[in-house]
Design an enzyme around this catalytic site. Structure first.
Site, short mmCIF file in Angstrom:
data_model
loop_
_atom_site.label_atom_id
_atom_site.label_comp_id
_atom_site.label_asym_id
_atom_site.label_seq_id
_atom_site.Cartn_x
_atom_site.Cartn_y
_atom_site.Cartn_z
N ASN A 213 0.85 -1.20 0.00
CA ASN A 213 0.00 0.00 0.00
C ASN A 213 0.88 1.24 0.00
O ASN A 213 2.11 1.15 -0.01
CB ASN A 213 -0.97 -0.01 1.19
CG ASN A 213 -0.24 -0.04 2.51
OD1 ASN A 213 0.45 0.90 2.86
ND2 ASN A 213 -0.38 -1.14 3.24
N ASP A 282 -4.64 -6.35 5.38
CA ASP A 282 -5.60 -7.27 6.01
C ASP A 282 -5.55 -8.65 5.36
O ASP A 282 -5.94 -9.63 5.98
CB ASP A 282 -7.02 -6.69 5.88
CG ASP A 282 -7.23 -5.53 6.84
OD1 ASP A 282 -6.80 -5.65 7.99
OD2 ASP A 282 -7.80 -4.50 6.41
N LYS A 292 9.49 -16.73 -9.99
CA LYS A 292 8.79 -15.60 -10.58
C LYS A 292 7.68 -16.09 -11.52
O LYS A 292 7.93 -16.94 -12.38
CB LYS A 292 9.81 -14.75 -11.35
CG LYS A 292 9.21 -13.49 -11.92
CD LYS A 292 10.26 -12.68 -12.66
CE LYS A 292 9.54 -11.61 -13.47
NZ LYS A 292 10.32 -11.14 -14.58
N PHE A 325 -4.84 3.89 14.54
CA PHE A 325 -5.12 4.86 13.48
C PHE A 325 -6.22 4.25 12.61
O PHE A 325 -6.31 3.02 12.49
CB PHE A 325 -3.87 5.13 12.64
CG PHE A 325 -3.07 6.30 13.15
CD1 PHE A 325 -2.45 6.25 14.39
CD2 PHE A 325 -2.93 7.45 12.40
CE1 PHE A 325 -1.73 7.33 14.88
CE2 PHE A 325 -2.20 8.54 12.87
CZ PHE A 325 -1.60 8.48 14.12
N LYS A 339 -13.87 0.71 15.24
CA LYS A 339 -12.53 0.14 15.48
C LYS A 339 -12.15 0.28 16.95
O LYS A 339 -11.55 -0.62 17.54
CB LYS A 339 -11.50 0.83 14.59
CG LYS A 339 -11.53 0.25 13.19
CD LYS A 339 -10.65 0.93 12.19
CE LYS A 339 -11.00 0.34 10.83
NZ LYS A 339 -10.62 1.11 9.69
N LYS A 343 -11.51 -3.21 18.86
CA LYS A 343 -10.11 -3.50 19.18
C LYS A 343 -9.73 -3.07 20.60
O LYS A 343 -8.56 -3.10 20.97
CB LYS A 343 -9.19 -2.83 18.14
CG LYS A 343 -9.52 -3.26 16.70
CD LYS A 343 -8.49 -2.83 15.68
CE LYS A 343 -8.96 -3.16 14.27
NZ LYS A 343 -7.91 -3.23 13.28
O1 PMT Z 1 2.79 6.32 6.51
P1 PMT Z 1 2.19 7.60 5.96
O2 PMT Z 1 2.43 7.75 4.48
O3 PMT Z 1 2.65 8.80 6.75
O4 PMT Z 1 0.61 7.51 6.09
C1 PMT Z 1 0.03 7.52 7.36
C2 PMT Z 1 -1.18 6.56 7.43
C3 PMT Z 1 -2.25 7.03 6.48
C4 PMT Z 1 -0.74 5.14 7.04
C5 PMT Z 1 -1.64 6.58 8.91
O5 PMT Z 1 -2.03 7.90 9.25
C6 PMT Z 1 -2.82 5.64 9.12
O6 PMT Z 1 -3.97 6.01 8.98
N1 PMT Z 1 -2.52 4.37 9.50
C7 PMT Z 1 -3.51 3.33 9.67
C8 PMT Z 1 -3.89 2.79 8.33
C9 PMT Z 1 -4.74 1.58 8.44
O7 PMT Z 1 -4.29 0.52 8.16
O8 PMT Z 1 -5.92 1.78 8.94
P2 PMT Z 1 -7.00 0.56 9.17
O9 PMT Z 1 -8.25 1.31 9.34
O10 PMT Z 1 -6.93 -0.43 8.08
O11 PMT Z 1 -6.52 -0.13 10.51
C10 PMT Z 1 -6.93 0.31 11.79
C11 PMT Z 1 -5.85 0.06 12.81
O12 PMT Z 1 -5.63 -1.35 12.97
C12 PMT Z 1 -4.50 0.65 12.46
O13 PMT Z 1 -3.94 1.20 13.65
C13 PMT Z 1 -3.69 -0.53 11.95
O14 PMT Z 1 -2.29 -0.37 12.25
C14 PMT Z 1 -4.28 -1.68 12.74
N2 PMT Z 1 -4.26 -2.98 12.01
C15 PMT Z 1 -4.96 -3.11 10.84
C16 PMT Z 1 -4.99 -4.33 10.21
C17 PMT Z 1 -4.27 -5.41 10.77
N3 PMT Z 1 -4.27 -6.59 10.16
N4 PMT Z 1 -3.59 -5.24 11.91
C18 PMT Z 1 -3.58 -4.04 12.54
O15 PMT Z 1 -2.95 -3.90 13.60
#
Ligand code: PMT
Length: 401
Positions: A213, A282, A292, A325, A339, A343
């Site tokens: 991503n 995810d 490859k 986040f 979330k 979580k």
């Molecule tokens: O790195 P940059 O370019 O500065 O960009 C910053 C950002 C946009 C990546 C950051 O600000 C941000 O929003 N990060 C979270 C992105 C994300 O994956 O969001 P989510 O809504 O999919 O996940 C929610 C939370 O669960 C996040 O804290 C994530 O780290 C966590 N997660 C998600 C999926 C997973 N399998 N395990 C996790 O721990």
């Protein structure tokens, strides 16, 4: 927190100078010594006598005042304060400090301040068109790059009759802000261990291809730097990025979500605060081809779920403060709230990916912060490092409440 601190209150010439009287009063009430320096224009809006009465100290307005006991008053005034706050800060004083013009007492004192020792904070106040002009925006950007702090002004009715951004932040909020600056300077994270995850994960398809991503790691690295500067022991678990790690931070490099999962779980029992900025995939391809993949006929790739690291942390929480986040393209607050509950988080920082300057790979971010009690705080656009300090301010005050 502010008791015993010497604050240089710089007042430049704007109508919001009337609010500075309340600001001076509140600072004195907090136990600060308040040294007021006014520009000539500020004296047109409010009398120095008001500040002399409120602070119990002489007020200085000119480089050549006869009342200066020393010939180098501007240097003496610059040496003493623990911090300087310029409120209101006009476009003029902001532009002068950016350009290195020292042609009156306030600009000379500010230029002579050692910012490594005493932070300098501007609280702008001006007409909204002036505030959004390229020159002012650029001046503010450069000041921030040089380590000055610039508080975003509020929105509302302006003295010129327009409605918009440009109102000086209200005095009680400025006092709260100064408290957080002093706390940062005094190392309010000393003794705490903060785990930050940053960047993307890569989910391999074959030896040279992966699902990934757009995360650059900027948000997480900024948080790691800010926490370390405030005295925390910082563990930064990062997916692949092009960034240099901040100084004094323990960096652990990972690639896939599963690698990140194992690295985080190993550290988790020994940390106080977890901030998960990483954009964790995810899903991953069920199978990683050993060679490859050659082009030819169509292939189907089955994606399987990765572990949800943060959910696992929430389930196994033993006193740690958990910050997630949320990167959303729709229903920002509802999804972020979901979330928080799913979580078991203490705070969620939600970025709306549809807003310019927010989210992936930008130097800035635009976020809402959601708290467990349902309160939601909205932040204006700001650079990721500045935002990091605000997030850390919120975490430390919630942990100690
Ligand atoms: O790195 P940059 O370019 O500065 O960009 C910053 C950002 C946009 C990546 C950051 O600000 C941000 O929003 N990060 C979270 C992105 C994300 O994956 O969001 P989510 O809504 O999919 O996940 C929610 C939370 O669960 C996040 O804290 C994530 O780290 C966590 N997660 C998600 C999926 C997973 N399998 N395990 C996790 O721990």
């Amino acid at each position: 927190m502010l008791e015993g601190k010497i604050v240089l209150l710089g007042i430049s010439g704007g109508i919001a100078a009337y609010k500075s009287a309340e600001l001076a009063r509140l600072l004195v009430k907090e136990g600060c010594t308040v040294q007021v320096v006014m520009t000539e224009a500020a004296c047109e809006f409010i009398s120095p006598l008001t500040f002399k009465t409120l602070t119990g100290r002489p007020v200085y307005c000119s480089l050549f005042e006869k009342s200066h006991s020393s010939a180098t008053a501007h240097i003496d005034l610059a040496r003493e304060p623990h911090l300087a706050l310029i409120a209101p800060a006009t476009a003029n004083i902001i532009g002068k400090i950016r350009a290195g013009i020292a042609d009156d007492l306030l600009s000379t004192v500010l230029m002579a301040m050692d910012r490594g020792r005493s932070p300098v904070i501007f609280s702008p106040s001006m007409n909204s068109t002036m505030f959004s002009s390229p020159a002012v925006r650029d001046n503010i950007k450069v000041l921030r790059q040089r380590g000055y702090l610039v508080v975003e002004p509020g929105e509302g009715f302006l003295a010129c009759g327009e409605v918009g951004e440009g109102r000086m932040v209200e005095p009680p909020q400025l006092v709260t802000y100064l408290k957080s600056i002093i706390a940062r300077e005094e190392g309010d994270y000393t003794g705490l261990t903060v785990l930050v995850t940053a960047g993307p994960t890569r989910e391999p398809l074959d030896p040279v291809r992966y699902f990934g991503n757009l995360s650059s790691g900027k948000m997480g690295y900024a948080l790691a730097r800010a926490a370390s500067e405030r005295g925390a022991r910082v563990i930064l678990i990062s997916g692949p990025t092009a960034l240099d790690p901040p100084e004094k931070v323990h960096l652990s490099l990972v690639s896939s979500a599963r690698e990140m999962y194992h690295a985080v779980m190993e550290e988790y029992p020994n940390v106080d605060i977890v901030i998960k900025t990483a954009a964790v995939a995810d899903y991953r391809p069920e199978e990683c081809f050993p060679e490859k993949v050659k082009k030819g006929k169509e292939i189907e790739v089955k994606l399987v779920r990765n572990p949800d690291i943060l959910k696992e942390l929430g389930l196994n929480k033993k006193g740690q403060f958990l910050v997630g986040f949320a990167a959303e393209t729709e229903d920002l607050l509802d999804n972020a709230n979901k979330k928080m509950k799913e979580k078991n988080l203490d705070m969620v920082v939600a970025n709306d990916l549809g807003v310019e300057g927010a989210g992936f790979a930008t130097d800035t971010n635009v976020v809402h912060v959601l708290y467990r009690d349902g309160f939601v705080e909205e932040f204006p656009i700001m650079d990721k490092y500045q935002l990091s300090h605000l997030i850390l301010d919120r975490i430390i005050s919630l942990r100690s409440s």
